[in-house]
Enzyme design. Structure first.
Site: not given
Ligand code: HSE
Length: 439
Positions: A43, A105, A132, A134, A190, A205
């Site tokens: 989905a 998370k 937590v 990755g 981001e 985390k």
């Molecule tokens: N934006 C996070 C980082 C990864 O830079 O580690 C996702 O938690």
């Protein structure tokens, strides 16, 4: 070989990464576990949204409920992000007795207590390895590999964006803003970057790790958080001269006095921290994450890897899918519940009471009596000075004055700094950072 059908909710970066990982390594997973995982439906928010890996149109739909409620779907992945819809999806699947695998998370840190209670009541597990750091299997390591240990300390570099920025500031002497802008231009950080650089991503985390390690649910509000916006090349240079590097460090440390008790008191914080250059954590560079865990039996352990990215995150999700499928096959339910509350009266130490060493950088007028006035305020607060640097060769009206302080409660250091900031010879807001010997 028994086959279990997977209903995936979310087919974006992480979702399509998991789909792809199952295509390339599904046979290997089946050979290793003896169970086959087959994607039945995915989905997605919009059928034509861009995704890094293709998902066949025949598998996609836009109605998550039809996927979760499909009687042929045995396991559900929640990979949509956010906390509202994600919570609805997770609860709906758990109520149907279906194991859920999430990478979220924010969901676990905000609603974990309620979701784990729902998982227990419904007899369906909730897996969250990818939430937590990755691809680092830190949840499984704490829950299973280290299950026989009292965890006394955890130190985590849990945000790749911050670690990348600090690494470049360290290497190049660059300003924070310059490196951030470049990181954004390259798509590493981001926009807006607040969640990462102000420490909130690490907070989620670290809260999950603290809860797991100490057996009581640590709420985000209880975690002291500082980000990396105010770190300057000058701080990095002086830290370097003193033998340290600055990392955004998640710290989970149990008070010695509560070591053998079922009512642990723990410090939990995320803040820029000076750590010795000689420690392996200091060598964790660029976007990499690492978690240093000290157990009473095992001693020191270090987990290192990629904390983000579609493939690394998919690696963690596949591990959870294997567990979920094996549990279904063996009829074992969840062997070890996803979160076990084992501390009767655990508590987080209020930040003001958290004791540590500190680095202080003052900007002062270089005239007789300045150092004495600073030292006298610290002395009155019973804060010991470990070392002092005032470098030669500074021009202009003010000079940096660097102090390394002995162990003192954060609240006492803050009050002393407020008084020091009020001295007429102090020309800028004092900069303070925690120092950890990691011994
Ligand atoms: N934006 C996070 C980082 C990864 O830079 O580690 C996702 O938690």
């Amino acid at each position: 070989m028994q086959t279990f059908n997977l209903g995936m909710i979310g087919g974006g970066t992480v979702g399509s990464g998991v789909f792809h990982a199952l295509q390339v390594n599904g046979d290997l997973l089946a050979a290793r576990t003896g169970v086959n995982i087959k994607v039945r439906k995915v989905a997605v928010k919009a059928l034509d949204e861009p995704r890094p890996y293709e998902i066949p149109a025949s598998l996609m739909c836009t109605d998550w409920k039809s996927v979760v409620h499909d009687p042929e779907v045995h396991i559900v992945t929640e990979l949509v992000g956010g906390t509202t819809l994600a919570k609805d999806i997770t609860l709906a699947a758990l109520k149907l007795g279906k194991p859920v695998v999430t990478a979220n998370k924010a969901l676990i840190s905000k609603h974990g207590k309620e979701l784990f209670a729902a998982a227990r009541d419904c007899g369906a597990p909730l897996h969250y390895e990818a939430s937590v750091c990755g691809g680092i299997p830190i949840i499984k390591s704490l829950r299973e590999g280290l299950v026989g240990n009292r965890i006394t300390q955890v130190y985590a570099i849990a945000n790749g964006t911050c670690n990348y920025i600090l690494t470049r500031m360290q290497r190049e002497g660059a300003e924070f803003k310059t490196v951030l802008a470049e990181a954004q231009a390259h798509g590493y950080a981001e926009t807006p970057p607040d969640l990462d650089i102000d420490g909130w991503d690490s907070q989620h985390k670290v809260g999950i790790l603290a809860s797991l390690a100490h057996g009581f649910w640590v709420r985000d509000e209880e975690i002291h958080v500082e980000g990396i916006r105010d770190i300057t090349p000058v701080d990095i240079r002086f830290a370097d001269q003193l033998g340290y590097v600055i990392k955004l460090l998640g710290i989970i440390a149990q008070d010695d006095s509560t070591r053998d008790s079922s009512s642990p008191r723990i410090q939990v914080s995320v803040c820029p921290t000076l750590i010795p250059k000689s420690h392996p954590l200091a060598g964790v560079s660029d976007v990499f994450n690492a978690v240093f865990v000290r157990g009473d039996l095992v001693g020191d352990t270090l987990f290192y890897g990629r904390g983000a990215g579609k493939d690394a995150t998919a690696s963690a999700v596949l591990s959870d899918l294997a567990d979920a499928a094996l549990d279904l096959k063996m009829g074992t339910g969840h062997r070890l519940p996803p979160f076990v509350s084992f501390a009767r009266e655990g508590a987080v130490v209020p930040h003001g009471e958290a004791v540590s060493e500190h680095f202080v950088r003052l900007t002062v007028v270089d005239k007789p009596g300045t150092l004495a006035r600073v030292a006298s305020i610290l002395g009155e607060a019973s804060i010991g000075i470990r070392s002092v640097i005032q470098p030669e060769g500074h021009e202009g009206d003010s000079v940096p004055l660097i102090l390394m302080l002995h162990d003192a409660p954060a609240g006492a250091v803050k009050s002393a700094m407020d008084r020091i900031a009020g001295l007429d010879v102090v020309k800028a807001r004092p900069v303070t950072m925690r120092v950890e010997s990691l011994e």
